[in-house]
Scaffold this motif. Structure first.
Motif, PDB file in Angstrom:
ATOM      1  N   VAL A  96     -39.453  27.746 -12.858  1.00 55.98           N
ATOM      2  CA  VAL A  96     -38.251  28.414 -13.341  1.00 55.98           C
ATOM      3  C   VAL A  96     -38.554  29.648 -14.164  1.00 55.98           C
ATOM      4  CG1 VAL A  96     -38.002  27.221 -15.545  1.00 55.98           C
ATOM      5  CG2 VAL A  96     -35.977  27.828 -14.245  1.00 55.98           C
ATOM      6  N   SER A  97     -39.764  29.770 -14.659  1.00 58.33           N
ATOM      7  CA  SER A  97     -40.053  30.909 -15.527  1.00 58.33           C
ATOM      8  C   SER A  97     -40.277  32.189 -14.734  1.00 58.33           C
ATOM      9  CB  SER A  97     -41.291  30.608 -16.371  1.00 58.33           C
ATOM     10  OG  SER A  97     -42.374  30.303 -15.529  1.00 58.33           O
ATOM     11  N   GLU A  98     -40.438  32.090 -13.407  1.00 58.99           N
ATOM     12  CA  GLU A  98     -40.683  33.292 -12.623  1.00 58.99           C
ATOM     13  C   GLU A  98     -39.403  34.067 -12.373  1.00 58.99           C
ATOM     14  OE1 GLU A  98     -44.310  31.091 -10.209  1.00 58.99           O
ATOM     15  OE2 GLU A  98     -42.847  32.312  -9.120  1.00 58.99           O
ATOM     16  N   GLY A  99     -39.430  35.309 -12.726  1.00 56.99           N
ATOM     17  CA  GLY A  99     -38.324  36.262 -12.686  1.00 56.99           C
ATOM     18  C   GLY A  99     -37.209  36.064 -11.696  1.00 56.99           C
ATOM     19  N   ALA A 100     -37.335  36.651 -10.476  1.00 51.99           N
ATOM     20  CA  ALA A 100     -36.224  36.666  -9.519  1.00 51.99           C
ATOM     21  C   ALA A 100     -35.879  35.256  -9.079  1.00 51.99           C
ATOM     22  CB  ALA A 100     -36.600  37.516  -8.316  1.00 51.99           C
ATOM     23  N   ALA A 101     -36.885  34.386  -8.992  1.00 49.12           N
ATOM     24  CA  ALA A 101     -36.625  33.010  -8.556  1.00 49.12           C
ATOM     25  C   ALA A 101     -35.640  32.348  -9.506  1.00 49.12           C
ATOM     26  CB  ALA A 101     -37.935  32.238  -8.495  1.00 49.12           C
ATOM     27  N   VAL A 102     -35.788  32.654 -10.802  1.00 50.75           N
ATOM     28  CA  VAL A 102     -34.870  32.068 -11.787  1.00 50.75           C
ATOM     29  C   VAL A 102     -33.452  32.478 -11.480  1.00 50.75           C
ATOM     30  CG1 VAL A 102     -34.216  32.018 -14.191  1.00 50.75           C
ATOM     31  CG2 VAL A 102     -36.618  32.053 -13.583  1.00 50.75           C
ATOM     32  N   ASP A 103     -33.242  33.776 -11.264  1.00 53.31           N
ATOM     33  CA  ASP A 103     -31.879  34.269 -11.043  1.00 53.31           C
ATOM     34  C   ASP A 103     -31.270  33.668  -9.793  1.00 53.31           C
ATOM     35  OD1 ASP A 103     -32.804  37.537 -12.265  1.00 53.31           O
ATOM     36  OD2 ASP A 103     -32.064  35.743 -13.292  1.00 53.31           O
ATOM     37  N   GLU A 104     -32.066  33.578  -8.753  1.00 55.95           N
ATOM     38  CA  GLU A 104     -31.520  33.038  -7.513  1.00 55.95           C
ATOM     39  C   GLU A 104     -31.109  31.595  -7.696  1.00 55.95           C
ATOM     40  OE1 GLU A 104     -34.727  35.283  -4.798  1.00 55.95           O
ATOM     41  OE2 GLU A 104     -33.803  33.502  -3.954  1.00 55.95           O
ATOM     42  N   ARG A 105     -32.022  30.820  -8.309  1.00 56.41           N
ATOM     43  CA  ARG A 105     -31.722  29.392  -8.405  1.00 56.41           C
ATOM     44  C   ARG A 105     -30.556  29.171  -9.339  1.00 56.41           C
ATOM     45  NH1 ARG A 105     -37.588  29.081  -8.203  1.00 56.41           N
ATOM     46  NH2 ARG A 105     -38.121  28.460  -6.105  1.00 56.41           N
ATOM     47  N   LEU A 106     -30.543  29.859 -10.463  1.00 53.57           N
ATOM     48  CA  LEU A 106     -29.446  29.689 -11.386  1.00 53.57           C
ATOM     49  C   LEU A 106     -28.153  30.165 -10.751  1.00 53.57           C
ATOM     50  CD1 LEU A 106     -31.124  30.721 -14.749  1.00 53.57           C
ATOM     51  CD2 LEU A 106     -30.481  28.448 -14.009  1.00 53.57           C
ATOM     52  N   THR A 107     -28.210  31.216 -10.000  1.00 50.71           N
ATOM     53  CA  THR A 107     -27.019  31.703  -9.333  1.00 50.71           C
ATOM     54  C   THR A 107     -26.512  30.682  -8.336  1.00 50.71           C
ATOM     55  OG1 THR A 107     -27.730  33.977  -9.586  1.00 50.71           O
ATOM     56  CG2 THR A 107     -26.070  33.528  -7.918  1.00 50.71           C
ATOM     57  N   LEU A 108     -27.386  30.147  -7.537  1.00 48.21           N
ATOM     58  CA  LEU A 108     -26.944  29.178  -6.544  1.00 48.21           C
ATOM     59  C   LEU A 108     -26.326  27.982  -7.247  1.00 48.21           C
ATOM     60  CD1 LEU A 108     -26.735  28.257  -3.662  1.00 48.21           C
ATOM     61  CD2 LEU A 108     -29.002  27.238  -3.875  1.00 48.21           C
ATOM     62  N   ASP A 109     -26.964  27.538  -8.324  1.00 49.03           N
ATOM     63  CA  ASP A 109     -26.411  26.405  -9.050  1.00 49.03           C
ATOM     64  C   ASP A 109     -25.031  26.747  -9.589  1.00 49.03           C
ATOM     65  OD1 ASP A 109     -26.615  24.887 -12.172  1.00 49.03           O
ATOM     66  OD2 ASP A 109     -26.685  23.752 -10.304  1.00 49.03           O
ATOM     67  N   GLY A 110     -24.891  27.948 -10.085  1.00 52.87           N
ATOM     68  CA  GLY A 110     -23.591  28.392 -10.582  1.00 52.87           C
ATOM     69  C   GLY A 110     -22.554  28.416  -9.473  1.00 52.87           C
ATOM     70  N   HIS A 111     -22.956  28.892  -8.297  1.00 50.64           N
ATOM     71  CA  HIS A 111     -22.020  28.913  -7.167  1.00 50.64           C
ATOM     72  C   HIS A 111     -21.667  27.498  -6.721  1.00 50.64           C
ATOM     73  CE1 HIS A 111     -22.152  33.183  -6.904  1.00 50.64           C
ATOM     74  NE2 HIS A 111     -23.422  33.244  -6.565  1.00 50.64           N
ATOM     75  N   LEU A 112     -22.663  26.652  -6.686  1.00 60.19           N
ATOM     76  CA  LEU A 112     -22.388  25.266  -6.284  1.00 60.19           C
ATOM     77  C   LEU A 112     -21.431  24.600  -7.268  1.00 60.19           C
ATOM     78  CD1 LEU A 112     -25.950  24.017  -5.232  1.00 60.19           C
ATOM     79  CD2 LEU A 112     -23.971  24.317  -3.735  1.00 60.19           C
ATOM     80  N   ALA A 113     -21.528  25.004  -8.515  1.00 61.63           N
ATOM     81  CA  ALA A 113     -20.649  24.420  -9.526  1.00 61.63           C
ATOM     82  C   ALA A 113     -19.191  24.756  -9.268  1.00 61.63           C
ATOM     83  CB  ALA A 113     -21.050  24.900 -10.919  1.00 61.63           C
ATOM     84  N   GLU A 114     -18.962  25.838  -8.527  1.00 63.03           N
ATOM     85  CA  GLU A 114     -17.581  26.230  -8.256  1.00 63.03           C
ATOM     86  C   GLU A 114     -16.959  25.390  -7.148  1.00 63.03           C
ATOM     87  OE1 GLU A 114     -17.448  30.375  -7.386  1.00 63.03           O
ATOM     88  OE2 GLU A 114     -18.488  30.948  -9.232  1.00 63.03           O
ATOM     89  N   LEU A 115     -17.776  24.697  -6.410  1.00 62.97           N
ATOM     90  CA  LEU A 115     -17.243  23.893  -5.305  1.00 62.97           C
ATOM     91  C   LEU A 115     -16.675  22.580  -5.844  1.00 62.97           C
ATOM     92  CD1 LEU A 115     -20.165  24.252  -2.729  1.00 62.97           C
ATOM     93  CD2 LEU A 115     -18.071  25.608  -2.869  1.00 62.97           C
TER      94      LEU A 115
END
Lengths: 175, 245
Positions: A96-115
């Motif tokens: 999780v500490s790696e730059g872009a990977a963090v944003d992608e994963r957190l973003t996907l989790d955020g999007h999944l939270a909207e479902l």
């Protein structure tokens, strides 16, 4: 007594083999590690209690029990306002500490939270556990047509959400 | 714009990537098996306690089992033992179940009972138990009737310390403390080794020149409280009691 020992040994072997899959599915469904661990333990306890029936096909059996437990969890949470998920991804993925990977994963989790829970469940069962439409329908106790339409709506919603953030889309596609 | 299939494929990869670092606890299977064993033991104790256990020519019975028609886990203030109703404190947590943390074991040994009384098969005693709100436990056992004065009448198996005579509602008996040693015949190992429990033994008239032994073992409650509970079920008005005089 001998049979009991054999049953226990078989259950242990099954639990050690399949519990990682159950836990990961539970986490994707519930988005909370503590809840996921509780759900998996409950599912395994119920599976072991009915081992004489479950041992014929323990994986689908325990999956069904897990989904039932998760559905109860959602019903309970629906009666009480959902609190922000504390230890979702950041505390769990060592990358999780790696730059872009963090944003992608957190973003996907955020999007999944909207479902909705059902939309999320359909996506997890179909695209993480690779279950068929029929298997997904059985687990969620909904019609196959509903699984298809829910899948389409959930993907649409995700797509729209990702499209609203083109930076994440391009970094996602670059992988 | 991604199609459904493309997005689905990407989503699947993302899911796997998201949870790749997640693993269950290493002792998960152990925990599940242990909990199920514990649950089965609790269920079995109800049956074993009610059925009793016969050991090599003597009648040995373990207390702790289903009494009356109460379902395990339900809160009741009334502990039923055969036709007797004992009043329990209002905060009684569970009746008819012997929880693992309250392992009262009292055995009644009666060598030769069947030979002397002419009964070819010893009748099973009635048993009942309850967990009180403050953690105290009460277990009761009522033997089948036997001839009064029978030298082979059932008696408590454990040596009772500080035994003193007692009379409750006109029935004579003894009260004292005992130390449980060993494990129960059904294999349960949760005995309170070395713990001092209160034991009250009463000879209750059962009519027609017969008696029954009422054995009550308790942990975590005072002797006085135990006597009150027992007295509540042996009312002289005969409510709920068998023919006693």
């Amino acid at each position: 007594m001998i049979r009991a020992r054999r049953d226990e040994a078989e259950f242990r072997a099954f639990a050690e083999r399949f519990s990682p899959t159950l836990l990961r599915a539970a986490f994707l469904l519930l988005r909370d590690r503590g809840a996921a661990e509780d759900a998996v333990q409950t599912a395994l306890e119920r599976t072991y209690r009915r081992w004489s029936a479950a041992q014929q096909a323990p994986e689908p059996y325990s999956r069904q029990v897990l989904v039932n437990v998760c559905r109860n969890h959602w019903r309970t949470r629906a009666r009480h306002p959902e609190e922000p998920v504390g230890d979702s991804l950041a505390a769990l993925d060592p990358v999780v500490s790696e730059g872009a990977a963090v944003d992608e994963r957190l973003t996907l989790d955020g999007h999944l939270a909207e479902l909705s829970p059902t939309q999320r469940a359909v996506l997890v069962l179909r695209f993480y556990l690779d279950l068929s439409v029929a298997e997904t329908a059985t687990l969620l106790q909904i019609a196959e047509g509903t699984v298809k339409s829910t899948t389409h709506r959930a993907l649409d919603r995700l797509r729209n959400s990702l499209d609203e953030h083109p930076q994440e889309v391009s970094s996602h596609a670059d992988r | 714009m991604q199609t459904d299939d493309q997005l689905a494929e990407t989503l699947g990869e993302e899911f796997h990537s998201l949870v790749a670092g997640l693993s269950p606890r290493t002792d998960l299977a152990d925990r599940v098996v242990r909990r199920e064993r514990s649950r089965r033991r609790r269920t079995r104790t109800v049956g074993v306690g009610a059925a009793g256990a016969v050991v090599a020519g003597s009648l040995a019975v373990t207390l702790g089992g289903l009494g009356g028609a109460h379902a395990p886990g339900l809160e009741h203030r009334d502990l039923r033992l055969a036709s007797y109703h004992f009043s329990l404190p209002r905060d009684t947590r569970a009746v008819a179940a012997t929880p693992a943390d309250c392992a009262l074991k009292a055995t009644v040994a009666s060598p030769g009972l069947s030979a002397v009384s002419g009964v070819t098969k010893p009748s099973q005693p009635a048993v009942a138990s309850a967990v009180l709100g403050d953690g105290g436990c009460v277990s009761m056992l009522l033997t089948a009737p036997y001839a009064a004065g029978d030298p082979n009448a059932p008696k408590p198996a454990f040596p009772v310390l500080d035994q003193t005579p007692v009379s409750i509602n006109g029935d004579a008996g003894t009260v004292g403390t005992y130390e449980f040693i060993g494990s129960a015949s059904n294999g349960q190992g949760t005995a309170l080794n070395g713990a001092k429990n209160v034991e009250l033994a009463l000879n209750i008239p059962a009519g027609d020149g017969q008696e029954q032994l009422l054995l009550v073992a308790a942990a975590g409650i005072s002797e006085q409280r135990l006597k009150s509970i027992v007295a509540s079920g042996l009312q002289g008005d005969g409510s709920g009691a068998q023919s006693r005089r």
